[in-house]
Design an enzyme around this catalytic site. Structure first.
Site, PDB file in Angstrom:
ATOM      1  N   HIS A 222      12.063 -12.328 -44.866  1.00 53.22           N
ATOM      2  CA  HIS A 222      12.311 -11.383 -45.962  1.00 53.22           C
ATOM      3  C   HIS A 222      11.994  -9.949 -45.517  1.00 53.22           C
ATOM      4  CE1 HIS A 222      12.639 -11.332 -50.620  1.00 53.22           C
ATOM      5  NE2 HIS A 222      13.146 -10.233 -50.102  1.00 53.22           N
TER       6      HIS A 222
ATOM      7  N   GLU B 179      10.299 -19.819 -50.870  1.00 51.18           N
ATOM      8  CA  GLU B 179      10.038 -18.852 -49.805  1.00 51.18           C
ATOM      9  C   GLU B 179       8.534 -18.750 -49.571  1.00 51.18           C
ATOM     10  OE1 GLU B 179      12.672 -15.343 -49.644  1.00 51.18           O
ATOM     11  OE2 GLU B 179      10.810 -14.186 -49.515  1.00 51.18           O
TER      12      GLU B 179
ATOM     13  N   ARG C  82      19.177 -13.661 -52.876  1.00 53.30           N
ATOM     14  CA  ARG C  82      18.222 -14.620 -53.429  1.00 53.30           C
ATOM     15  C   ARG C  82      18.449 -15.962 -52.748  1.00 53.30           C
ATOM     16  NH1 ARG C  82      16.360 -10.543 -54.958  1.00 53.30           N
ATOM     17  NH2 ARG C  82      15.862  -9.874 -57.090  1.00 53.30           N
TER      18      ARG C  82
END
Length: 336
Positions: free
Chosen positions: A294, A275, A246
């Site tokens: 990601h 993000e 995270r």
């Protein structure tokens, strides 16, 4: 397994964008054979507009974009007997009202852990060779280094912050190499650590003595921003930080300052907070930050694993077998 004596009524609710990856045609066809699958599948927003679609549902199939299992949802689903989630964490969709109903919920976290652990292993091995550091130094100097000194995967040390599904799988992969694996996890017992092939240490020792540190902790009030200037500045020369967990685990402002002051360090960040980062974030421009969008988690065909896990669990449910991947409500809050 034999044909089911009872075909429960099921509904698939998740976002459209990744639905076909998670529940490919062969998986959906088998789900349709095993259940009375209601058509069409819905998004969370469509379900909010037509909550009576839940009235006869016994099995909720879901994934990314799952509905929140709150009192309002449950009031429309009196026959709900199981929730099967083709995604990782269920913390964002479960509520006290849901746990009070004692409806079992399954997570595909172990399936999503596979590509994350593979990506992490690749970055650990690159980090032990100082690949990213040497690449940027060569680009700057326009010459090759002479006999660079790197730890390599021989009697070097890798630190794992967190021993959940992904942390344990990374430790298992690293067990094939001649490296020492350290771990910090307040919930891990010495027995569990031995089984995973790791040595438990405090977080200060983890950062100060590992050649590579990889983050696999859940985001909780106590872990938010926990990787800050003190820990990062303590890292060994040439060390690599990897974050596939995270983004908010890292105090990014403090990290940027340390990375400016320590050009020998490398941060491989597959997750950030927010993000993506703000357009003027130093994470885009710091030469010793390797920013990836990601991609550690399941992408494309890798997502089929999640739907296949849910299908396996559905078979178990129909044949009155215990779930293999049910979430224990007592541990749900600590799962990433």
């Amino acid at each position: 397994m034999n044909e089911p004596a009872h075909r429960p009524t099921a509904l698939l609710v998740m976002e459209e964008e990744r639905r076909a990856d998670v529940y490919p045609p062969d998986v959906l066809a088998e789900i349709g054979r095993l259940t009375r699958l209601q058509a069409p599948p819905l998004t969370r927003q469509q379900l909010d507009a037509a909550p009576d679609a839940l009235r006869e549902i016994e099995v909720l199939l879901t994934g990314w974009g799952a509905p929140v299992l709150d009192a309002a949802f449950l009031s429309h689903a009196p026959r709900l007997r199981a929730v099967l989630v083709a995604a990782g964490s269920v913390r964002h969709l479960t509520t006290p009202e849901f746990w009070a109903r004692e409806v079992p919920i399954v997570s595909a976290a172990s399936a999503n852990a596979v590509p994350v652990a593979e990506f992490t292993l690749a970055q650990v091995l690159l980090g032990l060779k100082h690949t990213h550091r040497l690449t940027r130094e060569m680009a700057s100097a326009r010459r090759f280094p002479s006999d660079p000194r790197v730890p390599g995967a021989y009697r070097s040390r890798v630190g794992l912050l967190g021993l959940g599904h992904i942390g344990r799988l990374v430790a298992s992969h690293l067990g094939r190499f001649d490296v020492e694996v350290l771990a910090t996890d307040p919930l891990a017992s010495p027995g569990a650590a031995r089984e995973a092939g790791v040595r438990l240490v405090g977080i200060e020792e983890l950062f100060a003595t590992s050649h590579v540190v990889s983050l696999h902790a859940p985001l909780l009030p106590g872990t938010r921003g926990s990787v800050g200037a003190r820990l990062l500045a303590s890292m060994t020369p040439g060390a690599t930080l990897i974050n596939t967990a995270r983004g908010a685990l890292v105090d990014e402002a403090a990290a940027a300052e340390v990375l400016r002051a320590r050009p020998d360090l490398t941060a491989v960040l597959d997750v950030t907070h927010p993000e993506p980062p703000a357009h003027d974030s130093p994470l885009f421009t710091l030469p010793n930050v390797v920013l990836t969008p990601h991609i550690g988690g399941a992408l494309g065909a890798e997502r089929h694993r999640l739907g296949e896990l849910v299908l396996d669990e559905l078979r178990r449910f129909i044949h009155d077998l215990p779930f293999a991947h049910a979430i224990d409500p007592d541990r749900a809050a600590s799962l990433a």
